[in-house]
Design a protein around this motif. Structure first.
Motif, mmCIF file in Angstrom:
data_model
loop_
_atom_site.group_PDB
_atom_site.id
_atom_site.type_symbol
_atom_site.label_atom_id
_atom_site.label_comp_id
_atom_site.label_asym_id
_atom_site.label_seq_id
_atom_site.Cartn_x
_atom_site.Cartn_y
_atom_site.Cartn_z
ATOM 1 N N SER A 136 0.841 -1.199 0.000
ATOM 2 C CA SER A 136 0.000 0.000 0.000
ATOM 3 C C SER A 136 0.879 1.254 0.000
ATOM 4 O O SER A 136 2.020 1.240 0.481
ATOM 5 C CB SER A 136 -0.921 0.014 1.226
ATOM 6 N N GLU A 137 0.367 2.334 -0.549
ATOM 7 C CA GLU A 137 1.118 3.592 -0.607
ATOM 8 C C GLU A 137 1.537 4.085 0.781
ATOM 9 O O GLU A 137 2.693 4.465 0.969
ATOM 10 C CB GLU A 137 0.316 4.666 -1.350
ATOM 11 N N ILE A 167 7.986 3.143 14.138
ATOM 12 C CA ILE A 167 7.981 1.695 13.940
ATOM 13 C C ILE A 167 6.682 1.090 14.455
ATOM 14 O O ILE A 167 6.094 0.213 13.817
ATOM 15 C CB ILE A 167 9.225 1.048 14.584
ATOM 16 N N ASP A 168 6.192 1.580 15.612
ATOM 17 C CA ASP A 168 4.898 1.104 16.122
ATOM 18 C C ASP A 168 3.794 1.368 15.107
ATOM 19 O O ASP A 168 2.951 0.511 14.846
ATOM 20 C CB ASP A 168 4.529 1.810 17.431
ATOM 21 N N GLU A 169 3.795 2.576 14.545
ATOM 22 C CA GLU A 169 2.775 2.931 13.566
ATOM 23 C C GLU A 169 2.865 2.020 12.339
ATOM 24 O O GLU A 169 1.851 1.546 11.829
ATOM 25 C CB GLU A 169 2.913 4.395 13.147
ATOM 26 N N TYR A 170 4.081 1.775 11.891
ATOM 27 C CA TYR A 170 4.283 0.926 10.718
ATOM 28 C C TYR A 170 3.742 -0.483 10.963
ATOM 29 O O TYR A 170 3.024 -1.040 10.123
ATOM 30 C CB TYR A 170 5.770 0.883 10.369
ATOM 31 N N ARG A 171 4.082 -1.057 12.104
ATOM 32 C CA ARG A 171 3.606 -2.412 12.408
ATOM 33 C C ARG A 171 2.078 -2.458 12.451
ATOM 34 O O ARG A 171 1.465 -3.408 11.977
ATOM 35 C CB ARG A 171 4.183 -2.903 13.735
ATOM 36 N N GLU A 172 1.469 -1.441 13.040
ATOM 37 C CA GLU A 172 0.004 -1.405 13.115
ATOM 38 C C GLU A 172 -0.616 -1.329 11.722
ATOM 39 O O GLU A 172 -1.640 -1.947 11.459
ATOM 40 C CB GLU A 172 -0.472 -0.227 13.970
ATOM 41 N N ILE A 173 0.004 -0.571 10.824
ATOM 42 C CA ILE A 173 -0.498 -0.495 9.443
ATOM 43 C C ILE A 173 -0.457 -1.882 8.803
ATOM 44 O O ILE A 173 -1.427 -2.329 8.194
ATOM 45 C CB ILE A 173 0.311 0.521 8.610
ATOM 46 N N ARG A 182 -6.054 4.167 10.787
ATOM 47 C CA ARG A 182 -5.969 5.617 11.047
ATOM 48 C C ARG A 182 -4.578 6.138 10.719
ATOM 49 O O ARG A 182 -4.425 7.190 10.099
ATOM 50 C CB ARG A 182 -6.313 5.929 12.513
ATOM 51 N N TYR A 183 -3.557 5.400 11.140
ATOM 52 C CA TYR A 183 -2.184 5.814 10.840
ATOM 53 C C TYR A 183 -1.958 5.862 9.327
ATOM 54 O O TYR A 183 -1.319 6.780 8.818
ATOM 55 C CB TYR A 183 -1.164 4.849 11.450
ATOM 56 N N ALA A 184 -2.474 4.854 8.620
ATOM 57 C CA ALA A 184 -2.298 4.807 7.165
ATOM 58 C C ALA A 184 -2.917 6.035 6.516
ATOM 59 O O ALA A 184 -2.313 6.657 5.635
ATOM 60 C CB ALA A 184 -2.910 3.529 6.595
#
Length: 197
Positions: A136-137, A167-173, A182-184
């Motif tokens: 995903s973009e 990194i937390d945000e990335y893993r959640e995505i 939401r982060y995405a």
């Protein structure tokens, strides 16, 4: 700086040779992934440390959470330190005898997902979903951004509930959680411009 792992690389660790071979063969056949498989934790740890291309996914049974004396940490711990963007999937039968422990490992971030071995199709469906989110973009943009940040592992933002790192945000995505969605959406707005895979 945090090197980006490859979605085409997977490391599989399982004590049972027939299980690790079957899982690896299915991953190759379904996804065309390059799979390195191991029955010994110390060999898997060494492979992750010495790898030129880091895996995007690590799949292991309960043994992946046991400390490897030579390394002073578990296989999963080594993966977290060496390749923080890698997702860890516990694929076990015995670990589910203590479901509270499994949930605690997820809460503590030792693993990202847990699937019982009796449900191998669930493992392959999960990996397919992760691969879609990987491409995903927002995930590409955030991966590229993280690669330029010297402290992407440090909490630096609040999502209204917790202090979180890039990194937390990335893993959640990649996990596809509501928080990750939401982060995405946020990263899709924030990081604009051309994206390199």
């Amino acid at each position: 700086m945090f090197p980006s792992p490859s979605i085409e690389e997977v490391v599989v660790l399982d004590r049972r040779l027939e299980m690790v071979k079957a899982t690896s063969a299915n991953l190759r056949q379904r996804f065309g992934a390059r799979v390195r498989f191991f029955t010994e934790s110390k060999d898997a740890c060494r492979a992750v440390y010495e790898s030129e291309t880091l895996p995007a996914l690590a799949v292991n049974d309960r043994v992946g959470l046991n400390e490897v004396e030579a390394y002073g940490d578990s296989f999963d711990g080594i993966v977290r330190v060496t390749s923080p963007l890698t997702l860890i999937i516990l694929f076990s039968g015995s670990a589910f005898k203590k479901p509270k422990q499994v949930k605690q490992w997820i809460r503590e971030g030792k693993i990202d997902f847990a699937i019982e071995k009796r449900n191998p199709e669930e493992l392959y469906q999960l990996i397919e979903q992760i691969r879609l989110r990987w491409n995903s973009e927002p995930a590409k943009k955030l991966r590229n951004h993280i690669a330029t940040q010297p402290h992407a592992e440090l909490p630096g933002m609040s999502d209204g509930v917790d202090e979180v790192s890039l990194i937390d945000e990335y893993r959640e995505i990649l996990k596809g959680t509501p928080r990750g969605d939401r982060y995405a959406a946020d990263w899709d707005k924030v990081l604009s411009g051309p994206v390199n895979a």
